[in-house]
Write a protein that holds these residues in place. Structure first.
Motif, PDB file in Angstrom:
ATOM      1  N   VAL A 178       1.193  -1.289  -0.176  1.00 51.88           N
ATOM      2  CA  VAL A 178      -0.295   0.270   0.152  1.00 51.88           C
ATOM      3  C   VAL A 178       1.125   1.239  -0.452  1.00 51.88           C
ATOM      4  N   ASN A 234       0.556  11.552   1.973  1.00 55.91           N
ATOM      5  CA  ASN A 234       0.742   9.979   1.456  1.00 55.91           C
ATOM      6  C   ASN A 234       1.990  10.700  -0.061  1.00 55.91           C
ATOM      7  N   GLU A 274      -3.984   5.222   1.825  1.00 54.18           N
ATOM      8  CA  GLU A 274      -3.411   3.816   1.463  1.00 54.18           C
ATOM      9  C   GLU A 274      -3.686   3.711  -0.051  1.00 54.18           C
TER      10      GLU A 274
END
Length: 231
Positions: A114, A132, A164
């Motif tokens: 992920v 992220n 994710e």
């Protein structure tokens, strides 16, 4: 592994009792989470094992807890062409209570298969904001409380799923407008391509009950608060 670690860290966390009705409702919320993103349930299983929690009580607390107003935070983003060098700038004012300082930590979350992300969080269950590896940022702000009428998803499960799995504002929007929500929450989303949106969600509402404010340039902001829910 992450669930096990978190479970051990919060093993002293008091769990509220759950009635049979609460437990049945929580199982419906669990099924909604599993349909959206199965690793959410894997993390929950790890937390039960790591913390040694009673399954019924923890299931209710993790998937179906009913929280009060989470104060009122403010987030903003400045986007091209209003910024130099086409930079994307994101910031927030974070309102919380001193008693939660013991939970505050900077996390770098990296699970096999992920997208890795970083987050500064006060909350044992998840991440009120994160960035992220794809350059996608999501920030939450609490809105006036409304009681959920349908089983749905907690804000932290949605943020973790977005962090994710998503790389663009459009992907995050699709997730937030495809589920039922348990909390009144505003989600400020920005990506590395200079796009931004605010998604305002109400409990028990799916796509038709979610307002999108898309901004292709300039500035976008979101303000939470404790206003009367009927106003």
């Amino acid at each position: 592994e992450i669930g096990l670690k978190r479970g051990r860290e919060i093993s002293e966390l008091p769990m509220p009792t759950a009635t049979k009705r609460d437990s049945a409702y929580a199982l419906e919320c669990l099924r909604e989470a599993k349909k959206l993103y199965a690793p959410l349930v894997e993390s929950y299983e790890g937390m039960i094992k790591g913390g040694g929690f009673d399954r019924g009580r923890f299931t209710f607390y993790f998937f179906a807890r009913r929280e009060g107003v989470l104060r009122g935070c403010t987030g903003f983003s400045a986007l091209p062409p209003a910024t130099r060098n086409r930079a994307v700038i994101v910031g927030r004012n974070y309102d919380w209570v001193y008693s939660d300082l013991k939970w505050c930590e900077l996390r770098h979350v990296h699970s096999e298969g992920v997208t890795p992300f970083i987050s500064y969080t006060h909350h044992w269950a998840g991440h009120p904001d994160c960035l992220n590896e794809n350059g996608l940022c999501v920030i939450i702000s609490s809105l006036p409380r409304r009681e959920p009428a349908e089983p749905g998803l907690q804000w932290n499960l949605l943020v973790d799923t977005i962090a994710e799995t998503c790389s663009s504002v459009e992907e995050a929007e699709r997730i937030l407008t495809s589920v039922y929500h348990l909390r009144s929450m505003a989600y400020l989303i920005t990506d590395s391509n200079g796009r931004a949106a605010v998604v305002e969600a109400e409990p028990g509402k799916q796509a038709a009950g979610v307002a999108l404010r898309n901004c292709g340039f300039g500035q976008v902001g979101v303000d939470g608060g404790g206003a009367d829910p009927d106003q």
